[in-house]
Design a protein around this motif. Structure first.
Motif, PDB file in Angstrom:
ATOM      1  N   GLU A 128       0.806  -1.215   0.000  1.00  0.00           N
ATOM      2  CA  GLU A 128       0.000   0.000   0.000  1.00  0.00           C
ATOM      3  C   GLU A 128       0.841   1.267   0.000  1.00  0.00           C
ATOM      4  O   GLU A 128       0.553   2.207  -0.742  1.00  0.00           O
ATOM      5  CB  GLU A 128      -0.975  -0.026   1.183  1.00  0.00           C
ATOM      6  N   ALA A 129       1.909   1.296   0.805  1.00  0.00           N
ATOM      7  CA  ALA A 129       2.736   2.501   0.817  1.00  0.00           C
ATOM      8  C   ALA A 129       3.626   2.552  -0.426  1.00  0.00           C
ATOM      9  O   ALA A 129       3.846   3.613  -0.988  1.00  0.00           O
ATOM     10  CB  ALA A 129       3.576   2.551   2.094  1.00  0.00           C
ATOM     11  N   LEU A 130       4.152   1.416  -0.864  1.00  0.00           N
ATOM     12  CA  LEU A 130       5.096   1.411  -1.985  1.00  0.00           C
ATOM     13  C   LEU A 130       4.474   0.894  -3.288  1.00  0.00           C
ATOM     14  O   LEU A 130       5.122   0.924  -4.336  1.00  0.00           O
ATOM     15  CB  LEU A 130       6.333   0.570  -1.644  1.00  0.00           C
ATOM     16  N   GLY A 131       3.251   0.384  -3.235  1.00  0.00           N
ATOM     17  CA  GLY A 131       2.591  -0.077  -4.462  1.00  0.00           C
ATOM     18  C   GLY A 131       3.167  -1.353  -5.039  1.00  0.00           C
ATOM     19  O   GLY A 131       2.939  -1.668  -6.221  1.00  0.00           O
ATOM     20  N   LEU A 132       3.903  -2.101  -4.231  1.00  0.00           N
ATOM     21  CA  LEU A 132       4.504  -3.354  -4.726  1.00  0.00           C
ATOM     22  C   LEU A 132       3.530  -4.500  -4.428  1.00  0.00           C
ATOM     23  O   LEU A 132       3.626  -5.178  -3.404  1.00  0.00           O
ATOM     24  CB  LEU A 132       5.860  -3.581  -4.056  1.00  0.00           C
ATOM     25  N   THR A 133       2.589  -4.698  -5.335  1.00  0.00           N
ATOM     26  CA  THR A 133       1.496  -5.638  -5.065  1.00  0.00           C
ATOM     27  C   THR A 133       1.816  -7.066  -5.502  1.00  0.00           C
ATOM     28  O   THR A 133       0.945  -7.934  -5.465  1.00  0.00           O
ATOM     29  CB  THR A 133       0.203  -5.164  -5.748  1.00  0.00           C
ATOM     30  N   GLY A 134       3.059  -7.318  -5.918  1.00  0.00           N
ATOM     31  CA  GLY A 134       3.442  -8.691  -6.244  1.00  0.00           C
ATOM     32  C   GLY A 134       3.372  -9.585  -5.023  1.00  0.00           C
ATOM     33  O   GLY A 134       3.021 -10.761  -5.103  1.00  0.00           O
ATOM     34  N   THR A 135       3.706  -9.034  -3.866  1.00  0.00           N
ATOM     35  CA  THR A 135       3.624  -9.780  -2.607  1.00  0.00           C
ATOM     36  C   THR A 135       2.154  -9.893  -2.215  1.00  0.00           C
ATOM     37  O   THR A 135       1.451  -8.887  -2.140  1.00  0.00           O
ATOM     38  CB  THR A 135       4.410  -9.039  -1.509  1.00  0.00           C
ATOM     39  N   CYS A 188      -0.218 -24.043  -1.624  1.00  0.00           N
ATOM     40  CA  CYS A 188      -0.826 -23.821  -2.939  1.00  0.00           C
ATOM     41  C   CYS A 188      -2.258 -24.343  -2.860  1.00  0.00           C
ATOM     42  O   CYS A 188      -2.472 -25.543  -2.728  1.00  0.00           O
ATOM     43  CB  CYS A 188      -0.041 -24.576  -4.007  1.00  0.00           C
ATOM     44  N   ARG A 189      -3.207 -23.408  -2.926  1.00  0.00           N
ATOM     45  CA  ARG A 189      -4.607 -23.837  -2.784  1.00  0.00           C
ATOM     46  C   ARG A 189      -5.092 -24.628  -4.001  1.00  0.00           C
ATOM     47  O   ARG A 189      -6.069 -25.340  -3.942  1.00  0.00           O
ATOM     48  CB  ARG A 189      -5.515 -22.621  -2.554  1.00  0.00           C
ATOM     49  N   CYS A 190      -4.377 -24.474  -5.144  1.00  0.00           N
ATOM     50  CA  CYS A 190      -4.721 -25.284  -6.321  1.00  0.00           C
ATOM     51  C   CYS A 190      -4.128 -26.691  -6.204  1.00  0.00           C
ATOM     52  O   CYS A 190      -4.353 -27.530  -7.067  1.00  0.00           O
ATOM     53  CB  CYS A 190      -4.173 -24.658  -7.592  1.00  0.00           C
ATOM     54  N   GLN A 198      12.082 -17.747 -11.631  1.00  0.00           N
ATOM     55  CA  GLN A 198      10.832 -17.350 -12.294  1.00  0.00           C
ATOM     56  C   GLN A 198      10.726 -18.051 -13.654  1.00  0.00           C
ATOM     57  O   GLN A 198       9.665 -18.552 -14.034  1.00  0.00           O
ATOM     58  CB  GLN A 198      10.802 -15.827 -12.484  1.00  0.00           C
ATOM     59  N   GLN A 199      11.845 -18.099 -14.366  1.00  0.00           N
ATOM     60  CA  GLN A 199      11.857 -18.755 -15.672  1.00  0.00           C
ATOM     61  C   GLN A 199      11.523 -20.243 -15.528  1.00  0.00           C
ATOM     62  O   GLN A 199      10.756 -20.797 -16.334  1.00  0.00           O
ATOM     63  CB  GLN A 199      13.255 -18.590 -16.320  1.00  0.00           C
ATOM     64  N   ALA A 200      12.068 -20.857 -14.494  1.00  0.00           N
ATOM     65  CA  ALA A 200      11.809 -22.293 -14.278  1.00  0.00           C
ATOM     66  C   ALA A 200      10.334 -22.530 -13.965  1.00  0.00           C
ATOM     67  O   ALA A 200       9.747 -23.522 -14.416  1.00  0.00           O
ATOM     68  CB  ALA A 200      12.700 -22.824 -13.157  1.00  0.00           C
ATOM     69  N   PHE A 201       9.719 -21.631 -13.204  1.00  0.00           N
ATOM     70  CA  PHE A 201       8.279 -21.766 -12.922  1.00  0.00           C
ATOM     71  C   PHE A 201       7.489 -21.617 -14.221  1.00  0.00           C
ATOM     72  O   PHE A 201       6.511 -22.330 -14.462  1.00  0.00           O
ATOM     73  CB  PHE A 201       7.826 -20.724 -11.877  1.00  0.00           C
ATOM     74  N   GLN A 227      -0.856 -22.608 -11.056  1.00  0.00           N
ATOM     75  CA  GLN A 227      -2.178 -22.732 -11.681  1.00  0.00           C
ATOM     76  C   GLN A 227      -2.837 -21.360 -11.616  1.00  0.00           C
ATOM     77  O   GLN A 227      -2.798 -20.601 -12.565  1.00  0.00           O
ATOM     78  CB  GLN A 227      -2.965 -23.855 -11.020  1.00  0.00           C
ATOM     79  N   CYS A 228      -3.391 -20.977 -10.447  1.00  0.00           N
ATOM     80  CA  CYS A 228      -3.983 -19.636 -10.388  1.00  0.00           C
ATOM     81  C   CYS A 228      -2.921 -18.556 -10.225  1.00  0.00           C
ATOM     82  O   CYS A 228      -3.145 -17.406 -10.558  1.00  0.00           O
ATOM     83  CB  CYS A 228      -5.020 -19.548  -9.272  1.00  0.00           C
ATOM     84  N   GLY A 229      -1.750 -18.932  -9.679  1.00  0.00           N
ATOM     85  CA  GLY A 229      -0.645 -17.991  -9.586  1.00  0.00           C
ATOM     86  C   GLY A 229      -0.573 -17.189  -8.302  1.00  0.00           C
ATOM     87  O   GLY A 229       0.388 -16.453  -8.087  1.00  0.00           O
TER      88      GLY A 229
END
Lengths: 289, 158
Positions: B31-38, B135-137, B89-92, B99-101
């Motif tokens: 929220e403060a830094l906008g890094l929503t990947g986490t 992993c919920r999938c 990341q490339q290996a994934f 699946q859902c990511g």
């Protein structure tokens, strides 16, 4: 989820932390690794108005030192450091083994020995090992330091012998007698990973294959970790065998009213206590000599 | 309300903000830094989708206060690859390790630390190392395969 609002303090010394504890009393909580406290605060089970973060004390309270008769471990040593310590793996392997059973890698990276022991969660792993290893706990208060034997430290449900104005700063663990074997056997709760039952055993054989001495402690079963002295008494002085271990393990919950929850009722928990004490004894004996 | 000035080096860049003490690191990042990947998954320290590196350790950022990270270095999924995909990341990607990511950023942040400590893990060691990531999938097979592949790449294998 986020915790209730609180004021934050990050003292640089144990003395400063003690002064803050004295000033804020019951409104204050010490934050070590935070992996018991912060989840409780997020669930609003705990709502301290002052948090005293011990992060700057890591420089002085994060160590594992061989001091000859004892291994001295700073209270802010993480589970991960315990798990990976070559010194512990060699001298006090059951402590490294127990630490490795806690949570997961991320949790072990931050959770601390002192935090876990002082928190005294009835399902925490380390209290069982600390009891079985007959550790001495060092607490610092405004009047100086005092030592507390592990056997006198755990007072049941999240209660310990620590006074309100004291901080647990170190654990001193006697080196095991030559030839001793040790083991921690745990039944993991399938969702939380906490101990439904955890049994730690340390056994020292004599030259003729008898049990010279033995300490057994359990966690997860009662309101606090406890020494199963009846198990120990059933073993000492006798020639070790699987049958003897099984018979001794029958006493694992003597005098204990096992905890009940919707995962394990008292009968089942009592049964687990016997089963896991037996496994801990057999494994410890196998590793002895 | 108490506000505390903090400076955290996130993905190589210093970020200074005034924060409430109760602000969690994951909210600071998102929220403060906008890094929503986490991601925030369970919010109870179990699922691992909020895993980031704090001073070189994999931690669950939902169970760390932003003030605790004051003066520290944090790496998030956005900072892992320096503009390109990190080999993990490339290996994934190559092994369809998702699946859902949703769990993927946390899986990758944990997996990179796993390989740093153990460059040649068995499947069992990979699964043990992922204890704190759910992993919920239930797509674990390909996640394990991806981490094994990343380990092989890092060792210079095919």
């Amino acid at each position: 989820m986020y915790p209730e609002a609180f004021s934050y303090h990050a003292p640089s010394t144990v003395e400063e932390a003690l002064a803050l504890l004295e000033r804020h009393g019951d409104d204050a909580k010490l934050l070590a690794g935070g992996h018991s406290l912060l989840p409780a605060m997020k669930l609003r089970l705990s709502g301290p108005t002052h948090i005293i973060d011990m992060k700057h004390l890591r420089g002085s309270l994060d160590y594992i030192r061989d001091e000859g008769d004892d291994v001295a471990i700073g209270a802010l040593t993480t589970h991960r450091s315990l798990e990976r310590s070559e010194l512990l793996r060699g001298k006090l392997p059951v402590l490294a083994e127990t630490a490795g059973c806690i949570g997961d890698m991320q949790v072990r990276n931050l959770g601390t020995l002192g935090g876990s022991v002082a928190h005294a969660d009835p399902a925490g792993d380390l209290p069982a090992a600390v009891l079985a290893l007959d550790a001495v706990l060092v607490a610092q208060g405004s009047g100086g330091t005092r030592t507390i034997a592990a056997g006198e430290f755990f007072h049941g449900f999240f209660e310990t012998a620590l006074e309100a104005g004291e901080i647990l700063i170190e654990l001193r663990i006697p080196t095991l007698a030559a030839g001793s074997g040790s083991s921690y056997q745990k039944f993991f709760h399938p969702a939380s990973g906490y101990a439904v039952c955890g049994a730690a055993a340390v056994i020292t054989p004599d030259a003729s294959g008898n049990v010279a001495s033995c300490r057994v402690a359990l966690t997860g079963v009662s309101e606090g970790a406890y020494r199963a002295t009846a198990v120990e008494e059933a073993l000492v002085g006798k020639p070790f065998s699987e049958e003897l271990a099984a018979a001794a393990a029958e006493h694992a919950a003597d005098g204990i009213e096992p905890l009940e929850d919707y995962f394990a009722d008292a009968t089942y928990r009592g049964h687990l206590a016997k089963t896991f004490v037996k496994r801990a004894l057999l494994t410890a004996w196998e590793r002895s000599g | 309300m108490q506000k505390i000035p903090i400076t955290v080096e996130v993905n190589g860049r210093k970020a200074s903000r005034e924060v409430e003490p109760r602000l969690l690191l994951v909210h600071f990042l998102r929220e403060a830094l906008g890094l929503t990947g986490t991601k925030i998954g369970c919010d109870t320290s179990q699922c691992g989708s909020c895993t980031v590196h704090l001073d070189g350790m994999a931690v669950k950022s939902c169970t760390v206060l932003a003030v605790q990270a004051n003066g520290s270095q944090v790496t998030t999924i956005e900072g892992l690859g320096n503009g390109e995909l990190h080999p993990m990341q490339q290996a994934f990607w190559d092994n369809h390790g998702l699946q859902c990511g949703y769990c993927t950023p946390g899986m990758i942040m944990t997996a990179t630390k796993l390989l740093e400590e153990n460059p040649n893990p068995s499947d069992e060691e990979i699964r043990d190392g992922l204890e704190g990531n759910l992993c919920r999938c239930t797509g674990y097979e390909n996640i394990v395969k991806a981490i094994r592949a990343a380990a092989e790449t890092a060792r210079g294998g095919s």
